[in-house]
Design a protein around this motif. Structure first.
Motif, PDB file in Angstrom:
ATOM      1  N   ILE A   1     -21.069 -10.984  38.909  1.00  0.00           N
ATOM      2  CA  ILE A   1     -21.231 -10.420  40.253  1.00  0.00           C
ATOM      3  C   ILE A   1     -19.994  -9.593  40.625  1.00  0.00           C
ATOM      4  CG2 ILE A   1     -21.714 -10.913  42.689  1.00  0.00           C
ATOM      5  CD1 ILE A   1     -23.883 -12.004  40.839  1.00  0.00           C
ATOM      6  N   GLY A   2     -20.202  -8.308  40.800  1.00  0.00           N
ATOM      7  CA  GLY A   2     -19.115  -7.410  41.211  1.00  0.00           C
ATOM      8  C   GLY A   2     -19.055  -7.285  42.717  1.00  0.00           C
ATOM      9  N   GLU A   3     -18.450  -6.182  43.136  1.00  0.00           N
ATOM     10  CA  GLU A   3     -18.159  -6.007  44.555  1.00  0.00           C
ATOM     11  C   GLU A   3     -19.266  -5.187  45.234  1.00  0.00           C
ATOM     12  OE1 GLU A   3     -13.964  -5.021  44.788  1.00  0.00           O
ATOM     13  OE2 GLU A   3     -14.517  -3.546  46.307  1.00  0.00           O
ATOM     14  N   GLY A   4     -19.415  -3.979  44.755  1.00  0.00           N
ATOM     15  CA  GLY A   4     -20.427  -3.097  45.331  1.00  0.00           C
ATOM     16  C   GLY A   4     -20.496  -1.847  44.478  1.00  0.00           C
ATOM     17  N   PRO A   5     -21.594  -1.110  44.577  1.00  0.00           N
ATOM     18  CA  PRO A   5     -21.762   0.084  43.751  1.00  0.00           C
ATOM     19  C   PRO A   5     -20.689   1.131  44.041  1.00  0.00           C
ATOM     20  CG  PRO A   5     -23.798  -0.490  44.934  1.00  0.00           C
ATOM     21  CD  PRO A   5     -22.735  -1.376  45.461  1.00  0.00           C
ATOM     22  N   GLY A   6     -20.291   1.845  42.995  1.00  0.00           N
ATOM     23  CA  GLY A   6     -19.438   3.021  43.144  1.00  0.00           C
ATOM     24  C   GLY A   6     -20.311   4.270  43.096  1.00  0.00           C
TER      25      GLY A   6
ATOM     26  N   LYS B   1     -28.061   1.880  39.081  1.00  0.00           N
ATOM     27  CA  LYS B   1     -27.737   0.821  38.093  1.00  0.00           C
ATOM     28  C   LYS B   1     -26.312   0.314  38.307  1.00  0.00           C
ATOM     29  CE  LYS B   1     -31.312   1.369  35.156  1.00  0.00           C
ATOM     30  NZ  LYS B   1     -32.404   0.516  35.551  1.00  0.00           N
ATOM     31  N   PRO B   2     -26.102  -1.014  38.135  1.00  0.00           N
ATOM     32  CA  PRO B   2     -24.756  -1.549  38.341  1.00  0.00           C
ATOM     33  C   PRO B   2     -23.826  -1.233  37.169  1.00  0.00           C
ATOM     34  CG  PRO B   2     -26.210  -3.297  37.597  1.00  0.00           C
ATOM     35  CD  PRO B   2     -27.069  -2.066  37.772  1.00  0.00           C
ATOM     36  N   PHE B   3     -22.562  -1.055  37.466  1.00  0.00           N
ATOM     37  CA  PHE B   3     -21.529  -0.929  36.435  1.00  0.00           C
ATOM     38  C   PHE B   3     -21.881   0.068  35.333  1.00  0.00           C
ATOM     39  CE2 PHE B   3     -20.110  -4.834  38.473  1.00  0.00           C
ATOM     40  CZ  PHE B   3     -18.744  -4.624  38.517  1.00  0.00           C
TER      41      PHE B   3
ATOM     42  N   ARG C   1     -16.823   4.280  35.111  1.00  0.00           N
ATOM     43  CA  ARG C   1     -15.677   3.932  34.244  1.00  0.00           C
ATOM     44  C   ARG C   1     -15.470   2.423  34.171  1.00  0.00           C
ATOM     45  NH1 ARG C   1     -10.383   5.828  35.914  1.00  0.00           N
ATOM     46  NH2 ARG C   1      -9.606   5.288  33.867  1.00  0.00           N
ATOM     47  N   ALA C   2     -15.562   1.748  35.323  1.00  0.00           N
ATOM     48  CA  ALA C   2     -15.381   0.296  35.330  1.00  0.00           C
ATOM     49  C   ALA C   2     -16.500  -0.372  34.515  1.00  0.00           C
ATOM     50  CB  ALA C   2     -15.385  -0.231  36.763  1.00  0.00           C
ATOM     51  N   GLY C   3     -17.681   0.228  34.569  1.00  0.00           N
ATOM     52  CA  GLY C   3     -18.816  -0.320  33.821  1.00  0.00           C
ATOM     53  C   GLY C   3     -18.615  -0.206  32.316  1.00  0.00           C
TER      54      GLY C   3
HETATM   55  N1  URA Z   1     -17.679  -1.833  40.799  1.00  0.00           N
HETATM   56  C1  URA Z   1     -18.418  -2.867  41.246  1.00  0.00           C
HETATM   57  O1  URA Z   1     -17.904  -3.816  41.823  1.00  0.00           O
HETATM   58  N2  URA Z   1     -19.734  -2.830  41.025  1.00  0.00           N
HETATM   59  C2  URA Z   1     -20.350  -1.843  40.375  1.00  0.00           C
HETATM   60  O2  URA Z   1     -21.561  -1.906  40.210  1.00  0.00           O
HETATM   61  C3  URA Z   1     -19.534  -0.785  39.913  1.00  0.00           C
HETATM   62  C4  URA Z   1     -18.223  -0.786  40.141  1.00  0.00           C
END
Ligand code: URA
Length: 191
Positions: free
Chosen positions: A40-45, A53-55, A58-60
């Protein structure tokens, strides 16, 4: 509890907070619906907002490398976020935004029934593990909540900003791999 289809329809039409006004796409989350492990991440970039789509930015890419280090297949886990719509300029999601969104995540957890939840970064750890979670000190530690094993690792964006922190994250990933081997039945093909 809603079914996957009901939940998906509700999420993509959601207007519960102001992020709905600026989003291009709702990022519902992605992966196996019977995953034993959820990230579970923070929120979409930006890239996530554009693709839904999540991640995937670059972080993905770094998250993919982190999963590959411990032989985890992205399709066998589930990857989601605390909020499903992009906060403008990638600011931290506000508490009201997290509160508006969290029942969707709770419903996803109830449907998936994971054995392990991995929080990516401070925002998820503070909401899901404990409000005073200190990511610099407490990453890699394990907590049990309602029968689910929970941990937090540094957010891939933090590792992009400060690559000196990568060795500690590698240790945390090894700890995660050991926990998966202990608890999970089908996450690795050889299990
Ligand atoms: N950072 C996040 O926390 N979530 C994402 O989906 C992409 C980058």
């Amino acid at each position: 509890m809603k079914t996957w289809d009901e939940l998906y329809t509700e999420c993509i039409n959601c207007q519960k907070c102001a992020l709905a006004e600026t989003r291009h796409n709702v990022v519902f989350g992605d992966g196996a619906r019977d995953a034993e492990v959820m990230f579970i991440g923070e929120g979409p970039g930006e890239q996530e907002d554009l693709t839904g789509k999540p991640f995937v930015g670059r972080a993905g890419k770094l998250l993919d490398d982190m999963l590959a280090m411990i032989d985890l297949d992205r399709n066998k886990v589930f990857i989601g976020n605390m909020v499903k719509c992009r906060p403008p300029q990638n600011r931290d999601p506000l508490n009201v935004e997290q509160e508006a969104c969290i029942d969707y995540l709770r419903n996803q957890v109830a449907l998936i029934k994971p054995k392990i939840i991995v929080c990516l970064g401070r925002i998820a750890a503070m909401k899901l593990i404990k409000p005073d979670f200190k990511i610099t000190k407490e990453h890699g530690q394990w907590y049990e909540k309602a029968g689910v094993q929970m941990t937090a690792i540094l957010h891939p964006s933090a590792l992009l900003r400060d690559p000196r922190k990568r060795p500690e994250t590698y240790e945390d990933l090894k700890g995660l791999q050991a926990k998966i081997k202990e608890l999970c039945d089908h996450t690795y093909p050889t299990n």
